[in-house]
Every structure is written in structure tokens, then in C-alpha cells.
Design a protein around this motif. Structure first.
Motif, short mmCIF file in Angstrom:
data_model
loop_
_atom_site.label_atom_id
_atom_site.label_comp_id
_atom_site.label_asym_id
_atom_site.label_seq_id
_atom_site.Cartn_x
_atom_site.Cartn_y
_atom_site.Cartn_z
N ARG A 182 0.84 -1.20 0.00
CA ARG A 182 0.00 0.00 0.00
C ARG A 182 0.87 1.25 0.00
O ARG A 182 1.97 1.25 0.52
CB ARG A 182 -0.91 0.01 1.23
N GLU A 183 0.33 2.29 -0.58
CA GLU A 183 1.08 3.54 -0.58
C GLU A 183 1.23 4.05 0.84
O GLU A 183 0.36 3.85 1.68
CB GLU A 183 0.38 4.59 -1.44
N VAL A 184 2.33 4.70 1.11
CA VAL A 184 2.58 5.21 2.46
C VAL A 184 2.59 6.74 2.48
O VAL A 184 2.59 7.34 3.53
CB VAL A 184 3.93 4.68 2.99
N ARG A 185 2.61 7.37 1.33
CA ARG A 185 2.73 8.82 1.29
C ARG A 185 1.45 9.51 0.84
O ARG A 185 1.37 10.73 0.89
CB ARG A 185 3.87 9.22 0.35
N GLY A 186 0.48 8.77 0.38
CA GLY A 186 -0.74 9.37 -0.11
C GLY A 186 -0.98 9.05 -1.57
O GLY A 186 -0.29 8.22 -2.17
N THR A 187 -1.96 9.71 -2.15
CA THR A 187 -2.39 9.44 -3.52
C THR A 187 -2.22 10.69 -4.37
O THR A 187 -2.51 11.79 -3.93
CB THR A 187 -3.85 8.99 -3.55
N VAL A 188 -1.77 10.47 -5.61
CA VAL A 188 -1.66 11.53 -6.60
C VAL A 188 -2.51 11.14 -7.80
O VAL A 188 -2.47 10.00 -8.26
CB VAL A 188 -0.21 11.74 -7.05
N VAL A 189 -3.30 12.08 -8.30
CA VAL A 189 -4.06 11.88 -9.53
C VAL A 189 -3.27 12.50 -10.68
O VAL A 189 -2.95 13.69 -10.63
CB VAL A 189 -5.46 12.51 -9.44
N LEU A 190 -2.94 11.69 -11.69
CA LEU A 190 -2.16 12.16 -12.83
C LEU A 190 -2.97 12.09 -14.12
O LEU A 190 -3.87 11.26 -14.25
CB LEU A 190 -0.91 11.29 -13.02
N GLY A 191 -2.59 12.93 -15.07
CA GLY A 191 -3.20 12.84 -16.39
C GLY A 191 -2.68 13.94 -17.30
O GLY A 191 -2.08 14.91 -16.84
N ASN A 192 -2.88 13.76 -18.59
CA ASN A 192 -2.61 14.81 -19.56
C ASN A 192 -3.88 15.63 -19.76
O ASN A 192 -4.97 15.06 -19.89
CB ASN A 192 -2.16 14.23 -20.90
N ILE A 193 -3.73 16.92 -19.81
CA ILE A 193 -4.87 17.80 -19.92
C ILE A 193 -5.62 17.56 -21.24
O ILE A 193 -5.06 16.98 -22.18
CB ILE A 193 -4.44 19.29 -19.81
N GLU A 194 -6.83 18.00 -21.30
CA GLU A 194 -7.69 17.82 -22.48
C GLU A 194 -6.95 18.22 -23.76
O GLU A 194 -6.29 19.25 -23.81
CB GLU A 194 -8.95 18.66 -22.32
N ASP A 195 -7.06 17.35 -24.78
CA ASP A 195 -6.45 17.52 -26.10
C ASP A 195 -4.95 17.29 -26.12
O ASP A 195 -4.30 17.51 -27.16
CB ASP A 195 -6.74 18.92 -26.68
N ASP A 196 -4.36 16.82 -25.02
CA ASP A 196 -2.93 16.51 -25.01
C ASP A 196 -2.75 14.99 -24.94
O ASP A 196 -3.35 14.33 -24.09
CB ASP A 196 -2.24 17.17 -23.81
N TYR A 197 -1.89 14.46 -25.82
CA TYR A 197 -1.73 13.00 -25.95
C TYR A 197 -0.27 12.56 -25.79
O TYR A 197 0.08 11.46 -26.18
CB TYR A 197 -2.26 12.54 -27.31
N HIS A 198 0.56 13.38 -25.22
CA HIS A 198 1.98 13.06 -25.06
C HIS A 198 2.18 12.38 -23.70
O HIS A 198 2.37 13.05 -22.69
CB HIS A 198 2.83 14.32 -25.19
N SER A 199 2.16 11.07 -23.70
CA SER A 199 2.04 10.32 -22.44
C SER A 199 3.35 9.90 -21.80
O SER A 199 3.37 9.52 -20.63
CB SER A 199 1.19 9.07 -22.67
N LEU A 200 4.47 9.94 -22.53
CA LEU A 200 5.71 9.36 -22.00
C LEU A 200 6.14 10.02 -20.70
O LEU A 200 6.46 9.34 -19.71
CB LEU A 200 6.83 9.48 -23.04
N GLY A 201 6.17 11.35 -20.67
CA GLY A 201 6.60 12.04 -19.45
C GLY A 201 5.71 11.71 -18.27
O GLY A 201 6.20 11.47 -17.17
N ARG A 202 4.41 11.71 -18.50
CA ARG A 202 3.47 11.41 -17.42
C ARG A 202 3.68 9.99 -16.89
O ARG A 202 3.64 9.75 -15.68
CB ARG A 202 2.03 11.55 -17.92
N ARG A 203 3.89 9.06 -17.79
CA ARG A 203 4.08 7.67 -17.37
C ARG A 203 5.36 7.52 -16.56
O ARG A 203 5.41 6.75 -15.58
CB ARG A 203 4.10 6.76 -18.60
N MET A 204 6.41 8.23 -16.93
CA MET A 204 7.65 8.17 -16.15
C MET A 204 7.45 8.77 -14.76
O MET A 204 7.95 8.23 -13.77
CB MET A 204 8.78 8.89 -16.89
N VAL A 205 6.70 9.88 -14.68
CA VAL A 205 6.40 10.46 -13.37
C VAL A 205 5.67 9.44 -12.51
O VAL A 205 6.00 9.26 -11.33
CB VAL A 205 5.56 11.74 -13.54
N GLY A 206 4.69 8.76 -13.08
CA GLY A 206 3.96 7.75 -12.32
C GLY A 206 4.86 6.64 -11.82
O GLY A 206 4.71 6.17 -10.68
#
Length: 231
Positions: free
Chosen positions: A96-120
């Protein structure tokens, strides 16, 4: 080369060897080394005793400009590989996570996922729970999911200026619901490196230089949220 953490000599040698393999972009070799450690000590140990100090050192090297973007990418992929194996091997509910939860996503009309996936990947490796909404996410959905999950941080990514400006809608939705200060807004993507003033323009509470630095940013934003509520 990473300076090994203090402690067990075998562990120090393992971390040093993993650092060398990352420098040489040897993802498969790094996976084999960590798998051998996990066969004896378990994947939870691989995460906390091997991967966490390795990624911490990678982050410090990035700050010193002692590691390339390609090498940091390999480190992120190794982290993702091991994290997925740890999740698959663990009994339900034990990781289980110990630090909390973060909601991630690319903003509307943005489809460049690599950076977001690395952050996750780096967030999960650092012990965060991550809700990844994917690409083309409307502002309302970011806030709805954060409220639903009890998350204190939303992370929104955009590659280009035209889409990055859409992040302002997330700030406006937080303001409308009276959640600003309670739920913090992290922003990121290539455009924020070129236009750092854009963070304030879209209403962001902070940004990270890269995926490696994302866990520290999320922790600081979480602490700001808690302080704002007197916790």
C-alpha cells in the motif's frame, strides 16, 4: 557512478553494479540483478533496499548534471519493471502507498504520455499511490477523481503551449469548489521548461524539473496542503 549507500557490503556492491548498468543502458542486466536479489530477499526488499537508494542517487546525479536523459529514462524503465513484478508477487493489500495518492493525467487535447508515465513510475517507486487518468482528461474529471480518492495532489501534464493553457481550467474548477489549498496542483511537461512563467499563468502550485524530481515535489505539495489545514 553511484556512491553506494552505507551498510551491507553485498548491497553496496549491488547498487554500484546497477548504477554501471544504467550508465550502459543495460536494462535487461539490471533486471536480472534485482531479480536475483528478490529471489532471496523478496521484491519488497528490492524496492526499499535496492531501488529506492538507487533512484535517489540517480536524482542527485541529475541535479549535478552527471547523468543523461537517456540514462535517466533507463532508470525509470528499470523502476517500472521491478515495481510491476513487486505488485504481481505481493499478496493483496501488502503493498500500500505510504505517502498518499496523486491523480495524474494529460490535460484535455494533449496526448503526449511518456513524461506522465515516467512520473507515475517514480512516484510508485517512492511509495505513492497513483491514479493515472491517461490522455485528454477534462478538468472536471481531475477534480472529481481527486475528491473521490482523497488525494491532496493533482498532477497535470502538457507538451505544448496551446494545451498547457487548458490547465487553467483545473485551477478554476478547484477554486469553484473551494478546494484550492486543500488539493494542490502540480504541472509539468516540456513547455514548462521553456516557459517557466507558465506555471503561475495556469495556476500551478509547483513543477518538477523532471520525473526523477517528481516525488520530492509531490511531498512538498502534500505538506503544504496539510499545513493549510493545521495538520
Amino acid at each position: 557512478m553511484v556512491v553506494p549507500a552505507k551498510g551491507n557490503a553485498k548491497l553496496q556492491a549491488l547498487i554500484a553494479e546497477l548504477s554501471r548498468m544504467i550508465d550502459e543502458a543495460d536494462r535487461e542486466g539490471a533486471n536480472r540483478l534485482i531479480d536475483r536479489w528478490a529471489a532471496t530477499h523478496g521484491y519488497q526488499s528490492a524496492l526499499s533496499e535496492v531501488l529506492e537508494p538507487l533512484l535517489r542517487e540517480v536524482g542527485e546525479r541529475w541535479e549535478r548534471e552527471d547523468i543523461s536523459l537517456a540514462q535517466s529514462f533507463v532508470a525509470g524503465k528499470v523502476a517500472e519493471d521491478i515495481l510491476n513484478k513487486a505488485l504481481a508477487a505481493a499478496p493483496a493489500g501488502t503493498l500500500r502507498e505510504v505517502r498518499g495518492t496523486v491523480v495524474l493525467g494529460n490535460i484535455e487535447d494533449d496526448y503526449h504520455s511518456l513524461g506522465r508515465r515516467m512520473v507515475g513510475t517514480f512516484l510508485r517507486a517512492a511509495g505513492w499511490g497513483v491514479i493515472d487518468l491517461g490522455n485528454d482528461v477534462p478538468a472536471v474529471e481531475f477534480v472529481d477523481r481527486a475528491v473521490e480518492a482523497g488525494a491532496r495532489v493533482i498532477g497535470v501534464s502538457a507538451m505544448m503551449l496551446v494545451t498547457a493553457r487548458g490547465i487553467r481550467a483545473v485551477r478554476e474548477e478547484l477554486d469553484r469548489r473551494g478546494l484550492s489549498g486543500r488539493i494542490m496542483l502540480a504541472v509539468g511537461g516540456a513547455i514548462f521548461k521553456v516557459r517557466p512563467e507558465l506555471v503561475a499563468e495556469v495556476g500551478g502550485d509547483g513543477t518538477a524539473e523532471n520525473a526523477i524530481a517528481a516525488p520530492a515535489l509531490m511531498e512538498s505539495l502534500r505538506e503544504r496542503s496539510l499545513r493549510g489545514e493545521g495538520q
